[in-house]
Design an enzyme around this catalytic site. Sequence first.
Site, PDB file in Angstrom:
ATOM      1  N   GLY A  86      69.029 -41.771  53.965  1.00  0.00           N
ATOM      2  CA  GLY A  86      67.581 -41.976  53.895  1.00  0.00           C
ATOM      3  C   GLY A  86      66.918 -40.960  52.984  1.00  0.00           C
ATOM      4  O   GLY A  86      67.569 -40.085  52.413  1.00  0.00           O
ATOM      5  N   LYS A 120      59.102 -36.631  45.141  1.00  0.00           N
ATOM      6  CA  LYS A 120      60.466 -36.167  45.386  1.00  0.00           C
ATOM      7  C   LYS A 120      60.456 -34.640  45.422  1.00  0.00           C
ATOM      8  O   LYS A 120      60.032 -34.005  44.447  1.00  0.00           O
ATOM      9  CB  LYS A 120      61.408 -36.655  44.287  1.00  0.00           C
ATOM     10  N   ASP A 159      67.058 -28.930  52.727  1.00  0.00           N
ATOM     11  CA  ASP A 159      65.704 -28.363  52.799  1.00  0.00           C
ATOM     12  C   ASP A 159      64.571 -29.282  52.364  1.00  0.00           C
ATOM     13  O   ASP A 159      63.405 -28.885  52.379  1.00  0.00           O
ATOM     14  CB  ASP A 159      65.651 -27.053  51.998  1.00  0.00           C
ATOM     15  N   GLY A 160      64.899 -30.492  51.932  1.00  0.00           N
ATOM     16  CA  GLY A 160      63.829 -31.424  51.538  1.00  0.00           C
ATOM     17  C   GLY A 160      63.187 -31.091  50.199  1.00  0.00           C
ATOM     18  O   GLY A 160      62.155 -31.649  49.840  1.00  0.00           O
ATOM     19  N   ARG A 171      57.658 -40.083  41.234  1.00  0.00           N
ATOM     20  CA  ARG A 171      58.406 -41.186  40.642  1.00  0.00           C
ATOM     21  C   ARG A 171      57.699 -42.500  40.967  1.00  0.00           C
ATOM     22  O   ARG A 171      57.026 -42.618  42.000  1.00  0.00           O
ATOM     23  CB  ARG A 171      59.829 -41.278  41.213  1.00  0.00           C
ATOM     24  N   ARG A 231      67.758 -49.944  48.315  1.00  0.00           N
ATOM     25  CA  ARG A 231      69.098 -49.678  47.786  1.00  0.00           C
ATOM     26  C   ARG A 231      70.125 -50.586  48.459  1.00  0.00           C
ATOM     27  O   ARG A 231      69.850 -51.125  49.534  1.00  0.00           O
ATOM     28  CB  ARG A 231      69.454 -48.211  48.092  1.00  0.00           C
ATOM     29  N   ASP A 286      74.185 -45.890  48.029  1.00  0.00           N
ATOM     30  CA  ASP A 286      72.774 -45.548  48.265  1.00  0.00           C
ATOM     31  C   ASP A 286      72.035 -45.275  46.964  1.00  0.00           C
ATOM     32  O   ASP A 286      70.804 -45.203  46.948  1.00  0.00           O
ATOM     33  CB  ASP A 286      72.659 -44.317  49.184  1.00  0.00           C
ATOM     34  N   ASN A 287      72.772 -45.115  45.876  1.00  0.00           N
ATOM     35  CA  ASN A 287      72.131 -44.908  44.580  1.00  0.00           C
ATOM     36  C   ASN A 287      72.157 -46.180  43.728  1.00  0.00           C
ATOM     37  O   ASN A 287      71.921 -46.115  42.519  1.00  0.00           O
ATOM     38  CB  ASN A 287      72.813 -43.761  43.823  1.00  0.00           C
ATOM     39  N   ASP A 296      67.809 -42.436  40.958  1.00  0.00           N
ATOM     40  CA  ASP A 296      68.386 -41.182  41.441  1.00  0.00           C
ATOM     41  C   ASP A 296      69.238 -40.488  40.397  1.00  0.00           C
ATOM     42  O   ASP A 296      70.470 -40.413  40.494  1.00  0.00           O
ATOM     43  CB  ASP A 296      69.195 -41.422  42.736  1.00  0.00           C
TER      44      ASP A 296
HETATM   45  P1  AMP Z   1      71.285 -37.778  46.104  1.00  0.00           P
HETATM   46  O1  AMP Z   1      72.654 -37.315  45.785  1.00  0.00           O
HETATM   47  O2  AMP Z   1      70.183 -36.894  45.488  1.00  0.00           O
HETATM   48  O3  AMP Z   1      71.069 -39.217  45.788  1.00  0.00           O
HETATM   49  O4  AMP Z   1      71.095 -37.572  47.682  1.00  0.00           O
HETATM   50  C1  AMP Z   1      71.984 -38.056  48.646  1.00  0.00           C
HETATM   51  C2  AMP Z   1      71.330 -37.941  50.009  1.00  0.00           C
HETATM   52  O5  AMP Z   1      71.085 -36.578  50.336  1.00  0.00           O
HETATM   53  C3  AMP Z   1      70.002 -38.650  50.137  1.00  0.00           C
HETATM   54  O6  AMP Z   1      69.871 -39.153  51.429  1.00  0.00           O
HETATM   55  C4  AMP Z   1      69.007 -37.544  49.873  1.00  0.00           C
HETATM   56  O7  AMP Z   1      67.749 -37.789  50.444  1.00  0.00           O
HETATM   57  C5  AMP Z   1      69.692 -36.371  50.544  1.00  0.00           C
HETATM   58  N1  AMP Z   1      69.333 -35.087  49.939  1.00  0.00           N
HETATM   59  C6  AMP Z   1      69.741 -34.596  48.737  1.00  0.00           C
HETATM   60  N2  AMP Z   1      69.209 -33.379  48.521  1.00  0.00           N
HETATM   61  C7  AMP Z   1      68.448 -33.091  49.593  1.00  0.00           C
HETATM   62  C8  AMP Z   1      67.641 -31.983  49.966  1.00  0.00           C
HETATM   63  N3  AMP Z   1      67.522 -30.905  49.200  1.00  0.00           N
HETATM   64  N4  AMP Z   1      67.018 -32.050  51.163  1.00  0.00           N
HETATM   65  C9  AMP Z   1      67.121 -33.116  51.957  1.00  0.00           C
HETATM   66  N5  AMP Z   1      67.866 -34.186  51.674  1.00  0.00           N
HETATM   67  C10 AMP Z   1      68.523 -34.182  50.507  1.00  0.00           C
HETATM   68 MG    MG Z   2      70.299 -40.765  46.096  1.00  0.00          MG
END
Ligand code: AMP
Ligand code: MG
Length: 479
Positions: free
Chosen positions: A89, A107, A119-120, A170, A177, A246-247, A256
Amino acid sequence: MILENITLDTPYLDLDEEFFRLSDPDPLDKPYLISFNPEAGKLINLDITACDNKNFIELLNGTFMLKGSRPFAMCYAGYQFGNYNPWMGDGRALNLGKTLGWNLQLKGSGETLYSRSADGRAAIRSSIREYLMSEAMFHLAIPTTRALGIIGSKTKILRNRMENAAILMRLSTSWVRFGTFEYFYYRKQYTKLEALAEYVIKESYPHLQDDKDRFFKMFCQILERTAQLIAKWQGIGFNHGVMNTDNMSIEGLTIDYGPYAMLDDFNYNFICNSSDRIGRYSYGEQPNISYWNLTKLSEAFSPLVDKKKMKDKLDDYGAFIYPNAYVEVMREKLGLFVKEEDDADLVEELVVSLHEAYVDHTLFFRTLSHYDGDRAPLYDIAMNPVVVDNWLKLYDERLEKENCSQEQRQEKMLETNPKYILKNHMLQKAIEKAEEGDFSMVETLLYIAAHPYDELPEYEHYSQDTPEEHKNIGLSCSS
Ligand code: AMP
Ligand code: MG
């Protein structure tokens, strides 16, 4: 229009509450503007030049809410490097709502229900990379999400080192997805799965709304769009690097942006993601992985659509839907107007030759776009000109079957094969400067991204072969 006059609606929130979680942005400390993109502003009828920086910064920082805005994170699951993860998610993204067909998303705006232990946040580095590359892809006619702007801040986050946090806004016509479908399929929540399918039809495939066979037809369209997308990636030399389900966009968009790269010297086996030890997501594997991902999507669709029908369509994908899409992309790159049965062989020969030639991918096609029978300019850019020479013999023979003039061919090729693309070493330089407070190179690259086919004398150096020390370097996922 100015920010105060934009109104969002939030159709996704009409779905069951399991689909999302309402959540407030967590603002960054001492936010400042890094860049805004007037081109993307136009999409939502926003004249960014007329809106004051303070409001724009507040919009991205989540301290100014557009009318109708109701921030929420979307749930999804996904196959990460082949392993199913049921709980992913928007861990660091918040959707604000939708206007004029564009779903706005922050984002890096802080933790959500889906952040797990992370850390979001998003680093300046990865935000600039996504911002610039999504714009470049758009101007290269490759389906993609867009980006409106970036803010930086004094908020510190830990990546490989301490970095400053940023927020990127964005825009996408859809954020659904493959993994959104997987989330409900593996939980056996088939009513919700069907509600999601209806939502996607309404948002992304509205012409199918009244069709009795709409779920199957939607599956076919997703598959066709994915074929187009991957064919275009291969043609332009783009390696996404994290093709987890998911991407993968349900609309066939590039989404992403992570450790992606444009090829430097053509290398079929190039892996841009340094965490991908076996090359699951290497440049050359992208078509195979797209098939694998679509197979997984067909499983998630199985409560809605006859499995055999989807299996047949998947077989077609491998046998001719993808290969035809790819050959079509390559025909354009090669300036071929006429379709010949054995064009696929010519393309295959080219791929093998390029792999052995040690030649910059972009420079090769741009130089070929000026080809008038004189091979010297092509020899000059290849470390191994012999293989180039062998292939050019085939190309010369093939050109004899064309009816158009050399000028027509060159004109078409110069509009298809970019002079400027954003290479990692260029992005890296812009990021280093931005981290020191100088955003001028971000603006320069944004300009270049928007003019890939033009002759830009002042930026000639960005069209050169990549310096040896920067060639084909992989990046890690951490961002
Ligand atoms: P991504 O590789 O950026 O597509 O992320 C894969 C998953 O990890 C997704 O569910 C993102 O929301 C989560 N995610 C990636 N980086 C962070 C972050 N710094 N804090 C929280 N969730 C993250
Ligand atoms: Mg992603």
